[in-house]
Design an enzyme around this catalytic site. Structure first.
Site, PDB file in Angstrom:
ATOM      1  N   VAL A 124      41.287  85.228  23.906  1.00 22.08           N
ATOM      2  CA  VAL A 124      40.333  85.330  25.013  1.00 22.08           C
ATOM      3  C   VAL A 124      39.766  86.747  25.035  1.00 22.08           C
ATOM      4  O   VAL A 124      40.508  87.730  25.150  1.00 22.08           O
ATOM      5  CB  VAL A 124      41.006  85.009  26.360  1.00 22.08           C
ATOM      6  CG1 VAL A 124      39.992  85.106  27.500  1.00 22.08           C
ATOM      7  CG2 VAL A 124      41.626  83.616  26.312  1.00 22.08           C
ATOM      8  N   ASP A 168      55.659  80.209  36.376  1.00 21.11           N
ATOM      9  CA  ASP A 168      55.824  81.659  36.202  1.00 21.11           C
ATOM     10  C   ASP A 168      54.478  82.356  36.382  1.00 21.11           C
ATOM     11  O   ASP A 168      54.199  83.367  35.752  1.00 21.11           O
ATOM     12  CB  ASP A 168      56.393  81.953  34.809  1.00 21.11           C
ATOM     13  CG  ASP A 168      56.889  83.388  34.662  1.00 21.11           C
ATOM     14  OD1 ASP A 168      57.406  83.944  35.658  1.00 21.11           O
ATOM     15  OD2 ASP A 168      56.748  83.963  33.570  1.00 21.11           O
ATOM     16  N   ASP A 185      50.328  81.582  29.067  1.00 19.38           N
ATOM     17  CA  ASP A 185      51.806  81.561  29.085  1.00 19.38           C
ATOM     18  C   ASP A 185      52.336  80.327  29.810  1.00 19.38           C
ATOM     19  O   ASP A 185      52.718  80.377  30.977  1.00 19.38           O
ATOM     20  CB  ASP A 185      52.359  82.825  29.739  1.00 19.38           C
ATOM     21  CG  ASP A 185      52.075  84.074  28.915  1.00 19.38           C
ATOM     22  OD1 ASP A 185      51.790  83.929  27.715  1.00 19.38           O
ATOM     23  OD2 ASP A 185      52.131  85.174  29.469  1.00 19.38           O
TER      24      ASP A 185
END
Length: 286
Positions: A124, A168, A185
């Site tokens: 990205v 998370d 993630d």
């Protein structure tokens, strides 16, 4: 730079031409910038279980089921083969989540392939080709904070509609390019319906994000998106088209103990009568 040992198989397969540099080293993986033909991508090298420092991994794996029954039994027994399969399941979870969320309309990096514990995916960047910064590195106006926070709440809602909770999520797991936030993630993403911790994880995800944007727009700190989303989800009323308000009123109706006790007594009395009728039918001459 010298090709890391774990990325060499991708070079041998012609999937990666050159490792340019290491981008970051995290608690669960190391990430490298790589060249694939004319494209610049990133290679996420997952750390082995013994080297990972991700806390409470068992909570995140709750509810994950291996389709192959033999593999599932091995995982449950904790055999060497089972541990190997569990590692592969942990790694493939991110690939599955990325494809699933992209289909749901959530902005995530595009995955290409996961081979031998290395995930090759989109890097990205901004319009100038520089790696997009993490949300925690970005400052903004109150107006921009409200706009991006609304976008993030929409993404979290779409994730929940797709049956997933990030687990998370924070300002460290969101990149910001010229078009807005991108969620990253996801190996620890949990099944919203099968994981008993899903509700608390959703609340933590939303609180983390809200607290960050709340630095720039304090009015966001009074929102109740987690409670609103989960209540709608539990009632089966959450859809991708749901317009969230951030408002939620707790049910404060006190329990009517007397009514409950009366109902219990009535049920017991009815059961006693039923038992008496059964005894009478078994002993008609009594």
């Amino acid at each position: 730079m010298r090709t890391p040992k774990r990325i060499q198989p991708l070079v041998d397969e012609g999937l990666v031409d050159e490792v340019l540099r290491q981008l970051m080293s995290g608690k669960e993986a190391d990430v490298y910038v790589v060249r694939c033909g004319n494209d610049i991508r990133c290679a996420k090298v997952y750390k082995e279980a013994a080297k990972r420092s991700f806390k409470k991994a068992v909570q995140y794996q709750e509810g994950r089921k291996e389709r192959n029954s033999r593999r599932q039994r091995a995982i449950e027994k904790g055999s060497r083969y089972g541990r190997k399969q569990q590692e592969e399941t942990w790694q493939s979870a991110e690939v599955d989540a990325l494809f699933r969320l992209a289909r749901a309309g959530v902005r995530v990096p595009q995955p290409y392939i996961c081979l031998d514990g290395v995930l090759l995916m989109e890097l990205v960047t901004d319009d100038e080709g520089q790696v997009a910064p993490r949300l925690g590195e970005v400052t903004m106006s109150a107006e921009q904070a409200r706009e991006d926070h609304a976008t993030m709440m929409h993404y979290v809602m779409l994730m929940l509609c797709a049956g997933l909770v990030h687990g998370d999520l924070s300002e460290f797991n969101v990149l910001v390019d010229d078009y807005g936030p991108v969620i990253i993630d996801l190996p620890q993403a949990v099944d919203a319906s099968a994981n008993n911790h899903a509700r608390s994880m959703l609340a933590r995800d939303i609180n983390n994000i809200t607290e960050y944007y709340g630095q720039f727009a304090p009015d966001l700190l009074n929102s109740q998106y987690a409670k609103e989303m989960w209540a709608l989800y539990e009632d089966g009323e959450l859809t991708p088209e749901t317009e969230l308000t951030g408002l939620f009123t707790e049910a404060e109706q006190a329990a009517d103990v007397d009514s409950v006790l009366a109902e219990i007594k009535a049920v017991l009395a009815e059961e006693q009568k039923r038992q008496e009728r059964l005894r009478e039918s078994d002993n008609p001459d009594a």
